[in-house]
Design an enzyme around this catalytic site. Sequence first.
Site, PDB file in Angstrom:
ATOM      1  N   GLY A  96      38.095  56.906  30.732  1.00 57.45           N
ATOM      2  CA  GLY A  96      38.747  56.959  32.031  1.00 57.45           C
ATOM      3  C   GLY A  96      40.241  57.195  31.924  1.00 57.45           C
ATOM      4  O   GLY A  96      40.827  57.938  32.726  1.00 57.45           O
ATOM      5  N   GLN A 172      45.392  53.657  37.408  1.00 55.65           N
ATOM      6  CA  GLN A 172      45.566  54.688  36.391  1.00 55.65           C
ATOM      7  C   GLN A 172      46.209  55.942  36.963  1.00 55.65           C
ATOM      8  O   GLN A 172      46.952  56.643  36.266  1.00 55.65           O
ATOM      9  CB  GLN A 172      44.226  55.038  35.748  1.00 55.65           C
ATOM     10  CG  GLN A 172      43.696  53.961  34.817  1.00 55.65           C
ATOM     11  CD  GLN A 172      42.352  54.331  34.211  1.00 55.65           C
ATOM     12  OE1 GLN A 172      41.753  55.342  34.573  1.00 55.65           O
ATOM     13  NE2 GLN A 172      41.875  53.515  33.302  1.00 55.65           N
ATOM     14  N   ASP A 312      39.106  43.500  34.750  1.00 50.64           N
ATOM     15  CA  ASP A 312      38.307  43.763  33.559  1.00 50.64           C
ATOM     16  C   ASP A 312      37.611  42.490  33.080  1.00 50.64           C
ATOM     17  O   ASP A 312      36.645  42.556  32.320  1.00 50.64           O
ATOM     18  CB  ASP A 312      39.180  44.319  32.433  1.00 50.64           C
ATOM     19  CG  ASP A 312      39.355  45.829  32.527  1.00 50.64           C
ATOM     20  OD1 ASP A 312      38.654  46.461  33.342  1.00 50.64           O
ATOM     21  OD2 ASP A 312      40.187  46.378  31.791  1.00 50.64           O
ATOM     22  N   ARG A 343      30.086  47.499  38.902  1.00 49.27           N
ATOM     23  CA  ARG A 343      30.114  46.177  38.271  1.00 49.27           C
ATOM     24  C   ARG A 343      29.841  45.043  39.260  1.00 49.27           C
ATOM     25  O   ARG A 343      29.367  43.980  38.861  1.00 49.27           O
ATOM     26  CB  ARG A 343      31.444  45.976  37.535  1.00 49.27           C
ATOM     27  CG  ARG A 343      31.545  46.841  36.283  1.00 49.27           C
ATOM     28  CD  ARG A 343      32.875  46.697  35.574  1.00 49.27           C
ATOM     29  NE  ARG A 343      32.883  47.493  34.342  1.00 49.27           N
ATOM     30  CZ  ARG A 343      33.972  47.736  33.613  1.00 49.27           C
ATOM     31  NH1 ARG A 343      35.151  47.259  33.996  1.00 49.27           N
ATOM     32  NH2 ARG A 343      33.886  48.464  32.510  1.00 49.27           N
ATOM     33  N   ARG A 388      31.518  46.586  28.964  1.00 40.03           N
ATOM     34  CA  ARG A 388      31.857  45.217  29.371  1.00 40.03           C
ATOM     35  C   ARG A 388      30.618  44.424  29.801  1.00 40.03           C
ATOM     36  O   ARG A 388      30.592  43.199  29.672  1.00 40.03           O
ATOM     37  CB  ARG A 388      32.916  45.238  30.477  1.00 40.03           C
ATOM     38  CG  ARG A 388      34.201  45.922  30.018  1.00 40.03           C
ATOM     39  CD  ARG A 388      35.451  45.349  30.615  1.00 40.03           C
ATOM     40  NE  ARG A 388      36.622  46.072  30.127  1.00 40.03           N
ATOM     41  CZ  ARG A 388      37.223  45.848  28.965  1.00 40.03           C
ATOM     42  NH1 ARG A 388      36.766  44.897  28.160  1.00 40.03           N
ATOM     43  NH2 ARG A 388      38.272  46.558  28.596  1.00 40.03           N
TER      44      ARG A 388
END
Length: 428
Positions: A96, A172, A312, A343, A388
């Site tokens: 990413g 980002q 995260d 997620r 993750r």
Amino acid sequence: MEKYTVKPMKEKKNICVSVPGSKSITNRALMLAAMSNQVCTLRGVLFSSDSRAFIDCLIKLGFQVQVNEQECTVEVQGENGKIPNNHVEINVESAGTAARFITVLLAVAGGSYTLNSSEQMKKRPMKELLDKLAEQGISFSFLEKENHFPFRMESKGISTIETEIDTTTSSQYASALLMASVLNGMKIHLTGSRVRGAYIQITLEMMKQFGISFQKEENSYEIEQQSFGVTEYDIEPDMSAACYFYAMAIILKTKAKVNGIHPDSLQGDKKFLEVLKQLGATVEDTEEGVEVDASRVNSYSGIEIDMSDFSDQALTMAVVAAFASSKTIIKNIGHIRKQESDRVNVIATELKKLGCETRIVENDDRTDVEIIPGTLHGAIIETYEDHRVAMSFAMAGLAVDGIVIENPLCCRKTFENYFDILDQIINR
């Protein structure tokens, strides 16, 4: 290895491990070194599928890169803002950071490029960033799905502009623009929910460390075109990786030390240490690294926690919450639906397999997940090609028999030897 059956830790053992370099810092350092006017040696580099994809892109773009994986170093010949091969095809794979950072770098520098990716990355949205670049005259031809990889990009460069970028979806985008702006000069206004987010702070601090000067006013940054560079740069161990072992301490009621991790880290995931304090653990900075001591914690209550700025660790926290004595609410994590997997849905789905009741609460401007502990039992955990997920749910298997992780090698994205270290902890 298609499946990994986690062996429960039968007796209490202290944990002491080393983790790879930070992915966030590694990829930012690679980009800054390539834009600089120096030959820069990066030390403590993370070698994983993500960082290798970034390095491979730099090499295909014509940068001189010397890699020594054994010594964890990369030497990059900076080209002072120029792209040596500005008519080339590259592949960001599933990275990413490479997808966002390199797209912006090439748009600002100018040239004609074809950008490919993995199947997983093709599913991740790029519209907001690509629309922002299109406003500056960059043209895109999409080879499959609109506003997704793969695509062709034609750019004459971007110079001396004033632009606004929303940080809500992905910081980002903002980090990429902040770093690349040094090539031609730019004024950037940050808006949205994460204008002072941890990853943006890493970017700004690293820009200073590499010698880039800028003016800040409220949430606006003015960066003039300038030459910059350093000859050496040390990369911190990965705090995100360290947090799995610190979480194991609270789950197993033991101690965990990670070498080289210290409270002055640039990385925002150090906030997870404060969470563990809330749960009753003590945190001490030793000469070797931070140690979390949960050996005197008999049980811990669930908490209500906003994880928007260190999301995260949302999956890590979700697994820790499964072992609490009462309900946990993880707040403000809607943006993690658009990462390697959804997620939010993964937390709800996979925790239910273990015996937890979960509930996703959608509000107007945020998404929360409620986790109510139950009687935990074994289950086969789907990992959704998300590193993750694999690493977080493996922690549960240290305390609960019968937990099987499917496709564990997806962790190669950031932590290639995670399951080797897990074996060492169990079998020591």
